[in-house]
Design a protein around this motif. Structure first.
Motif, PDB file in Angstrom:
ATOM      1  N   SER A 555       6.834   7.798  36.943  1.00  0.00           N
ATOM      2  CA  SER A 555       6.224   7.034  37.524  1.00  0.00           C
ATOM      3  C   SER A 555       5.278   7.140  36.958  1.00  0.00           C
ATOM      4  O   SER A 555       4.634   8.287  36.618  1.00  0.00           O
ATOM      5  N   MET A 556       4.026   5.494  36.959  1.00  0.00           N
ATOM      6  CA  MET A 556       2.640   5.932  36.951  1.00  0.00           C
ATOM      7  C   MET A 556       1.977   6.413  38.052  1.00  0.00           C
ATOM      8  O   MET A 556       2.704   6.458  39.133  1.00  0.00           O
ATOM      9  N   GLY A 557       1.235   6.457  37.553  1.00  0.00           N
ATOM     10  CA  GLY A 557      -0.083   7.865  38.228  1.00  0.00           C
ATOM     11  C   GLY A 557      -1.308   8.396  38.124  1.00  0.00           C
ATOM     12  O   GLY A 557      -1.203   8.423  36.804  1.00  0.00           O
ATOM     13  N   GLN A 558      -2.096   8.538  38.732  1.00  0.00           N
ATOM     14  CA  GLN A 558      -2.551   9.439  38.329  1.00  0.00           C
ATOM     15  C   GLN A 558      -2.685  11.449  38.094  1.00  0.00           C
ATOM     16  O   GLN A 558      -2.042  11.656  38.019  1.00  0.00           O
ATOM     17  N   GLU A 559      -3.186  11.053  36.369  1.00  0.00           N
ATOM     18  CA  GLU A 559      -3.186  12.926  35.993  1.00  0.00           C
ATOM     19  C   GLU A 559      -3.683  13.661  36.992  1.00  0.00           C
ATOM     20  O   GLU A 559      -4.343  13.222  38.770  1.00  0.00           O
ATOM     21  N   GLY A 560      -2.918  14.663  37.129  1.00  0.00           N
ATOM     22  CA  GLY A 560      -2.613  16.016  38.429  1.00  0.00           C
ATOM     23  C   GLY A 560      -2.352  15.591  39.453  1.00  0.00           C
ATOM     24  O   GLY A 560      -1.406  16.172  39.958  1.00  0.00           O
ATOM     25  N   ASP A 561      -1.544  14.902  39.740  1.00  0.00           N
ATOM     26  CA  ASP A 561      -0.226  14.034  40.612  1.00  0.00           C
ATOM     27  C   ASP A 561       0.999  14.588  40.234  1.00  0.00           C
ATOM     28  O   ASP A 561       1.355  14.480  38.566  1.00  0.00           O
ATOM     29  N   GLU A 562       1.593  15.638  41.176  1.00  0.00           N
ATOM     30  CA  GLU A 562       3.049  16.131  40.498  1.00  0.00           C
ATOM     31  C   GLU A 562       4.203  14.946  40.482  1.00  0.00           C
ATOM     32  O   GLU A 562       4.736  15.688  39.324  1.00  0.00           O
ATOM     33  N   ALA A 563       3.866  13.770  41.071  1.00  0.00           N
ATOM     34  CA  ALA A 563       5.038  12.972  40.726  1.00  0.00           C
ATOM     35  C   ALA A 563       4.606  11.900  39.514  1.00  0.00           C
ATOM     36  O   ALA A 563       6.022  11.209  39.245  1.00  0.00           O
ATOM     37  N   ALA A 564       3.665  12.030  39.483  1.00  0.00           N
ATOM     38  CA  ALA A 564       3.414  11.004  37.824  1.00  0.00           C
ATOM     39  C   ALA A 564       4.226  11.535  36.347  1.00  0.00           C
ATOM     40  O   ALA A 564       3.654  12.519  36.335  1.00  0.00           O
ATOM     41  N   VAL A 565       4.485  10.861  35.844  1.00  0.00           N
ATOM     42  CA  VAL A 565       4.383  10.669  34.485  1.00  0.00           C
ATOM     43  C   VAL A 565       3.933  10.370  33.420  1.00  0.00           C
ATOM     44  O   VAL A 565       3.731  10.594  32.572  1.00  0.00           O
ATOM     45  N   VAL A 566       3.249   9.284  33.618  1.00  0.00           N
ATOM     46  CA  VAL A 566       2.492   8.039  32.762  1.00  0.00           C
ATOM     47  C   VAL A 566       1.336   8.186  33.988  1.00  0.00           C
ATOM     48  O   VAL A 566       1.346   7.642  35.153  1.00  0.00           O
ATOM     49  N   ASN A 567       0.360   7.805  32.794  1.00  0.00           N
ATOM     50  CA  ASN A 567      -1.096   6.915  33.559  1.00  0.00           C
ATOM     51  C   ASN A 567      -0.340   5.453  33.868  1.00  0.00           C
ATOM     52  O   ASN A 567       0.555   5.303  33.464  1.00  0.00           O
TER      53      ASN A 567
END
Length: 613
Positions: A555-567
């Motif tokens: 998943s895309m997300g914001q840095e620091g989001d545990e669920a995110a893998v890419v920006n």
């Protein structure tokens, strides 16, 4: 074709001479298996994401290696992938049952883990193993999601370039739209309405057009859907508005010959003709991403395997993973990027502890109803040996007739009050978090051949808001071993309630004047014995299938989001020089058929890469 025994320097000179004459030899665009090589970029996977990114980077002057585990579907699946009608009837390995027909040259043969919420069934999940990926085996429907869905994505990743109005230029860049050929369609009951401003006449290589023939059964089911309150849209389904309407949608079909337009036949063939910067490695699987010892580590290439021969393809700039929702997280994990506990279990050296890798699998389900009908259909006309030869000739001579046609009608809505009034408070509250322009159900009519060339009409509802979440994990440290896929359908009670309501809405479609005009006898599937909510839910659990739109495992997300893998640019957190560009980076299901969005996604990230170079 050149003999492979020619010296490398001579191959290089011939390819260079071809380029100077604005052409090149076909063989010059294929990598040499077994020989270590270096390129500016290495792209793993030649589906929609990989084909678009590789082609766009190569046309910009970069050297690109494109690694694909399959070959040419035109050879290895032949007419079954090329001819539109056969995409609906001739690709046996699409079968989602556990005892599916295998086609190892085209399909990965993935089987899910047993699904507790779906009668403990294991599901075969067909995924294209070929140049073009699943764009070579899908039903070719082209449409875009709701404006609010892209806005939610933009807000989630804190990047407004993902909002619909900003993404529209990439939708336009990827494809060319041909207006409908009304003479060939020859139907007054399938009115095409669309917004020309949603397309660019000088867009990209993907061919998008309306079918050159309209299935009569679909026109009657479309009338029935209109009768329940879903009139034709005044804009079509490519302008970000879907709810409350139906539309005759275009397909990824080249109107000049009525052949499938896939990521391979459009983007890759265009790159093969026009660039000597692209090297394609077919029947080659990436087995591990390589990293240097810097901090943070930088991806330097991939180890690949061609028919048992292992070698290294290095990347001066970036490695781009486009292996799909199931294999992209698998490749990250076997390379040391993923949940630490999972990697420790498989004794894989840790590069980055990213807990979100393989999690957040969003996979919408579908339910269907079928009836015998009095109308003809593409399958009944072409399945009859007395009439089929004439339709074959019509297809070859004029690119029209039943063989030129695939699915081309869809409707979308929020579930009406009368069908949702008994939802629990929890389900109502969950659905209330989605804007009014976000469909809760989409409806697709279809037709099939029955006994003695009779016609079976079908309506399918699929629910793009999936609250249940699954996961993808690894069974070993080797890419040669299939990933473990937990689809987890119907684990959230809200999904079960929505599926039951959608089923009832399908029955409403079949109870209209239009449907009753063509309907014959009692309901075939599931039959009149299924009436109560409990019986309907049991039927849903026993028969629900995928719509083949899995997303979310990188998943895309914001840095620091545990669920995110890419920006928001597809860059993997914690390392340099590594991106993921495919449907796996979408953090939730966009309410549409996925391919149009992934074409735009790949165009957008290709621009990001160019700007960063």
């Amino acid at each position: 074709m050149l003999r492979s025994s020619l010296p490398f320097f001579l191959l290089f000179l011939i390819a260079s001479f071809g380029e100077s004459q604005h052409q090149q030899l076909f063989s010059s665009v294929f990598g040499y298996p077994g020989v270590d090589a270096s390129y500016d970029y290495v792209v793993v996977g030649a589906g929609v994401g990989g084909s678009v990114v590789a082609s766009r980077l190569a046309e910009d002057g970069a050297s690109v290696a494109l690694v694909e585990a399959g070959g040419f579907y035109e050879v290895e699946n032949s007419n079954r992938s090329v001819v539109p009608l056969l995409s609906l009837t001739g690709i046996a390995f699409i079968d989602p049952s556990e005892n599916f027909t295998q086609q190892p040259l085209m399909d990965w043969g993935l089987l899910s883990e047993p699904i507790p919420g779906a009668a403990n069934r294991r599901v075969h999940y067909a995924q294209g193993k070929t140049l073009g990926g699943s764009s070579a085996i899908n039903t070719m429907s082209y449409l875009r999601g709701s404006k609010s869905s892209y806005q939610r994505l933009a807000d989630m990743v804190d990047d407004q370039s993902w909002a619909f109005d900003n993404l529209l230029k990439y939708f336009k860049k990827s494809c060319q739209l041909a207006p409908p050929n009304l003479e060939k369609r020859n139907s007054t009951n399938a009115t095409v309405i669309y917004d020309p401003a949603a397309f660019d006449p000088s867009g990209g290589p993907l061919q998008v057009s309306w079918n050159n023939w309209v299935d009569p059964t679909l026109t009657w089911i479309a009338k029935a859907i209109e009768e329940i309150g879903l009139p034709l849209s005044s804009k079509g389904f490519s302008s970000g508005e879907l709810v409350g309407h139906g539309a005759w949608i275009p397909s990824t079909i080249d109107p000049t010959n009525a052949h499938r337009s896939s990521a391979e036949s459009s983007f890759l063939q265009n790159a093969i003709r026009n660039s000597s910067n692209l090297a394609i490695y077919t029947h080659t699987q990436a087995t591990r991403i390589l990293f240097d010892s810097s901090s943070p580590p930088k991806a330097t290439g991939v180890i690949v395997n061609t028919q048992g021969v292992e070698y290294i393809i290095s990347a001066f700039k970036e490695v781009i993973i486009s292996a799909g929702t199931f294999h992209s997280p698998q490749l990250l994990m076997v390379s040391g990027i993923g949940p630490k506990a999972t990697l420790d279990t498989r004794v894989i050296p840790l590069i980055v502890d990213l807990p979100g890798v393989g999690q957040n699998l969003s996979d919408p389900i579908r339910v269907s109803i079928a009836n015998s009908v009095s109308t003809s259909s593409g399958q009944t006309l072409t399945g009859n040996l007395d009439t089929a030869p004439g339709y074959v000739q019509q297809y070859l001579d004029d690119a029209s007739g039943p063989f030129s046609s695939a699915a081309d009608y869809i409707a979308a809505e929020r579930i009406p009050y009368s069908f949702r009034k008994n939802f629990t408070t929890e389900t109502k509250d969950k659905l209330a978090t989605y804007p009014d322009d976000w469909p809760e159900t989409l409806y697709i009519p279809a037709s099939f051949i029955g006994a003695n060339f009779s016609t079976i009409g079908s309506t399918t509802a699929w629910m793009p808001i999936a609250f249940s979440r699954g996961s993808v994990s690894i069974t070993s440290a080797r890419m040669a071993d299939p990933p473990s896929i937990s689809l987890n359908w119907l684990s959230d009670p809200a999904d079960a309630e929505i599926a039951v309501a959608a089923f009832k809405r399908l029955r409403h479609v079949w109870d209209t004047d239009a449907a009753n005009t063509v309907k014959l006898g009692e309901e075939l599937l599931p039959g009149p014995g299924v009436q109560t909510d409990e019986q309907i839910l049991e039927y849903v659990r026993e028969t629900a299938g995928q719509i083949w739109h899995p997303v979310g495992t990188c998943s895309m997300g914001q840095e620091g989001d545990e669920a995110a893998v890419v920006n928001s640019k597809g860059q993997v957190f914690g390392v340099h020089g590594l991106r993921v560009v495919d449907a796996s980076i979408l953090p939730f299901t966009i309410p549409t058929h996925t391919q149009g969005t992934v074409y735009a996604l790949a165009e957008k990230i290709a621009d990001d890469i160019k700007q960063a170079a």
